[in-house]
Design a protein around this motif. Sequence first.
Motif, PDB file in Angstrom:
ATOM      1  N   GLN A   1      -1.734   8.729  -1.924  1.00 20.73           N
ATOM      2  CA  GLN A   1      -1.632  10.053  -2.263  1.00 20.73           C
ATOM      3  C   GLN A   1      -1.674  10.975  -1.131  1.00 20.73           C
ATOM      4  OE1 GLN A   1      -2.105  11.079  -5.847  1.00 20.73           O
ATOM      5  NE2 GLN A   1      -2.003  13.059  -5.055  1.00 20.73           N
ATOM      6  N   ASP A   2      -2.398  10.851   0.026  1.00 24.47           N
ATOM      7  CA  ASP A   2      -2.273  11.907   1.232  1.00 24.47           C
ATOM      8  C   ASP A   2      -0.797  11.693   1.605  1.00 24.47           C
ATOM      9  OD1 ASP A   2      -5.080  12.216   0.875  1.00 24.47           O
ATOM     10  OD2 ASP A   2      -5.612  11.141   2.593  1.00 24.47           O
ATOM     11  N   LEU A   3      -0.357  10.546   1.840  1.00 25.96           N
ATOM     12  CA  LEU A   3       1.126  10.460   2.557  1.00 25.96           C
ATOM     13  C   LEU A   3       2.281  10.968   1.447  1.00 25.96           C
ATOM     14  CD1 LEU A   3       0.972   7.087   4.158  1.00 25.96           C
ATOM     15  CD2 LEU A   3       0.864   9.137   5.498  1.00 25.96           C
ATOM     16  N   PHE A   4       2.186  10.461   0.323  1.00 26.18           N
ATOM     17  CA  PHE A   4       3.237  10.906  -0.457  1.00 26.18           C
ATOM     18  C   PHE A   4       3.193  12.253  -1.411  1.00 26.18           C
ATOM     19  CE2 PHE A   4       3.599   6.303   0.313  1.00 26.18           C
ATOM     20  CZ  PHE A   4       4.828   6.352   1.071  1.00 26.18           C
ATOM     21  N   ASP A   5       1.980  12.501  -1.717  1.00 28.71           N
ATOM     22  CA  ASP A   5       1.254  13.790  -2.535  1.00 28.71           C
ATOM     23  C   ASP A   5       1.757  13.538  -3.919  1.00 28.71           C
ATOM     24  OD1 ASP A   5       0.215  16.111  -2.563  1.00 28.71           O
ATOM     25  OD2 ASP A   5       1.879  17.399  -2.560  1.00 28.71           O
ATOM     26  N   VAL A   6       1.533  12.345  -4.226  1.00 26.84           N
ATOM     27  CA  VAL A   6       1.849  11.762  -5.738  1.00 26.84           C
ATOM     28  C   VAL A   6       1.091  10.501  -5.953  1.00 26.84           C
ATOM     29  CG1 VAL A   6       4.193  12.569  -6.074  1.00 26.84           C
ATOM     30  CG2 VAL A   6       3.546  10.307  -5.144  1.00 26.84           C
ATOM     31  N   PRO A   7       0.163  10.229  -7.086  1.00 29.40           N
ATOM     32  CA  PRO A   7      -0.416   9.347  -7.080  1.00 29.40           C
ATOM     33  C   PRO A   7       0.319   7.762  -7.095  1.00 29.40           C
ATOM     34  CG  PRO A   7      -0.188  10.484  -9.270  1.00 29.40           C
ATOM     35  CD  PRO A   7       0.393  11.093  -8.143  1.00 29.40           C
ATOM     36  N   PRO A   8       0.046   6.909  -6.653  1.00 28.63           N
ATOM     37  CA  PRO A   8       0.580   5.535  -6.644  1.00 28.63           C
ATOM     38  C   PRO A   8       1.088   4.981  -7.818  1.00 28.63           C
ATOM     39  CG  PRO A   8      -1.504   5.159  -5.949  1.00 28.63           C
ATOM     40  CD  PRO A   8      -1.438   6.689  -6.200  1.00 28.63           C
ATOM     41  N   PRO A   9       2.138   4.124  -7.864  1.00 31.48           N
ATOM     42  CA  PRO A   9       2.321   3.642  -9.208  1.00 31.48           C
ATOM     43  C   PRO A   9       1.164   2.529  -9.663  1.00 31.48           C
ATOM     44  CG  PRO A   9       4.164   3.587  -7.843  1.00 31.48           C
ATOM     45  CD  PRO A   9       3.289   3.943  -6.972  1.00 31.48           C
ATOM     46  N   LYS A  10       1.008   2.330 -10.927  1.00 28.12           N
ATOM     47  CA  LYS A  10      -0.098   1.519 -11.330  1.00 28.12           C
ATOM     48  C   LYS A  10       0.156  -0.022 -11.080  1.00 28.12           C
ATOM     49  CE  LYS A  10      -1.612   4.434 -15.202  1.00 28.12           C
ATOM     50  NZ  LYS A  10      -2.614   5.122 -14.644  1.00 28.12           N
ATOM     51  N   SER A  11      -0.650  -0.821 -10.830  1.00 32.96           N
ATOM     52  CA  SER A  11      -0.489  -2.122 -10.652  1.00 32.96           C
ATOM     53  C   SER A  11      -0.011  -2.694  -9.291  1.00 32.96           C
ATOM     54  CB  SER A  11      -0.089  -2.856 -11.715  1.00 32.96           C
ATOM     55  OG  SER A  11       1.041  -2.605 -11.936  1.00 32.96           O
ATOM     56  N   LEU A  12       0.177  -1.749  -8.296  1.00 28.53           N
ATOM     57  CA  LEU A  12       0.685  -2.230  -7.218  1.00 28.53           C
ATOM     58  C   LEU A  12      -0.299  -3.298  -6.422  1.00 28.53           C
ATOM     59  CD1 LEU A  12       2.317   0.805  -5.665  1.00 28.53           C
ATOM     60  CD2 LEU A  12       3.658  -1.150  -6.713  1.00 28.53           C
ATOM     61  N   SER A  13       0.034  -4.377  -5.960  1.00 30.90           N
ATOM     62  CA  SER A  13      -0.812  -5.258  -5.321  1.00 30.90           C
ATOM     63  C   SER A  13      -1.308  -4.721  -3.893  1.00 30.90           C
ATOM     64  CB  SER A  13      -0.413  -6.591  -5.006  1.00 30.90           C
ATOM     65  OG  SER A  13       0.794  -6.575  -3.964  1.00 30.90           O
ATOM     66  N   ARG A  14      -2.640  -4.988  -3.441  1.00 29.44           N
ATOM     67  CA  ARG A  14      -3.234  -4.482  -2.244  1.00 29.44           C
ATOM     68  C   ARG A  14      -2.366  -4.953  -1.011  1.00 29.44           C
ATOM     69  NH1 ARG A  14      -8.514  -6.444   0.153  1.00 29.44           N
ATOM     70  NH2 ARG A  14      -8.692  -5.258   1.828  1.00 29.44           N
ATOM     71  N   PRO A  15      -1.828  -6.327  -0.861  1.00 26.09           N
ATOM     72  CA  PRO A  15      -0.852  -6.575   0.132  1.00 26.09           C
ATOM     73  C   PRO A  15       0.733  -5.656   0.137  1.00 26.09           C
ATOM     74  CG  PRO A  15      -1.524  -8.584  -0.645  1.00 26.09           C
ATOM     75  CD  PRO A  15      -1.953  -7.424  -1.762  1.00 26.09           C
ATOM     76  N   PHE A  16       0.965  -5.446  -1.268  1.00 23.07           N
ATOM     77  CA  PHE A  16       2.315  -4.497  -1.164  1.00 23.07           C
ATOM     78  C   PHE A  16       1.820  -3.204  -0.779  1.00 23.07           C
ATOM     79  CE2 PHE A  16       5.100  -1.785  -3.373  1.00 23.07           C
ATOM     80  CZ  PHE A  16       6.539  -2.304  -2.720  1.00 23.07           C
ATOM     81  N   LEU A  17       0.976  -2.550  -1.231  1.00 26.23           N
ATOM     82  CA  LEU A  17       0.332  -1.353  -0.786  1.00 26.23           C
ATOM     83  C   LEU A  17       0.264  -1.108   0.962  1.00 26.23           C
ATOM     84  CD1 LEU A  17      -2.392  -0.434  -3.214  1.00 26.23           C
ATOM     85  CD2 LEU A  17      -0.290   0.902  -2.899  1.00 26.23           C
ATOM     86  N   ARG A  18      -0.363  -2.191   1.381  1.00 24.86           N
ATOM     87  CA  ARG A  18      -0.467  -2.196   2.699  1.00 24.86           C
ATOM     88  C   ARG A  18       0.836  -2.134   3.626  1.00 24.86           C
ATOM     89  NH1 ARG A  18      -4.744  -6.330   2.370  1.00 24.86           N
ATOM     90  NH2 ARG A  18      -2.872  -8.074   2.940  1.00 24.86           N
ATOM     91  N   ARG A  19       1.694  -3.193   2.986  1.00 23.32           N
ATOM     92  CA  ARG A  19       3.270  -2.851   3.618  1.00 23.32           C
ATOM     93  C   ARG A  19       3.875  -1.623   3.747  1.00 23.32           C
ATOM     94  NH1 ARG A  19       2.927  -8.323   1.744  1.00 23.32           N
ATOM     95  NH2 ARG A  19       3.972  -7.788  -0.314  1.00 23.32           N
ATOM     96  N   VAL A  20       3.862  -1.091   2.348  1.00 27.76           N
ATOM     97  CA  VAL A  20       4.548   0.141   2.096  1.00 27.76           C
ATOM     98  C   VAL A  20       4.126   1.276   3.095  1.00 27.76           C
ATOM     99  CG1 VAL A  20       5.034   1.929   0.546  1.00 27.76           C
ATOM    100  CG2 VAL A  20       5.398  -0.460  -0.017  1.00 27.76           C
TER     101      VAL A  20
END
Length: 126
Positions: A11-30
Amino acid sequence: MDRQQLLALWQDLFDVPPPKSLSRPFLRRVLAFEVQARAMGGLPKGFSAKLERAAGEDAPKRSDGLQPGGRLLREWNGITHVVDVTEQGFRWRDQTWRSLSAIAREITGAHWSGPRFFGLHGGAGR
């Protein structure tokens, strides 16, 4: 970081809520990629425009040489599958698809090159 911290950082970086159901490892990579890209001065010159073109309406919707109105037939396990080529992509089982490969995957349950599965590249072998 736990999942809640990763979602807050998104939210802080992109100023939008993240898409639902992204895995934790994927979130970390992005998030790692984004933090690194910003630290290094952003994406390479022209890269953003290239991404926009790839994701936009200019992205190819069907394989080269296929024209709207065309029809592809493929028999698989005794069932004949009919795919119609449309302006929007491909029509199979009353649903529009952008990719022949996605249709081939639905039919077989395995990864296939869609054009190859439908015999557009010198045979229907895998």
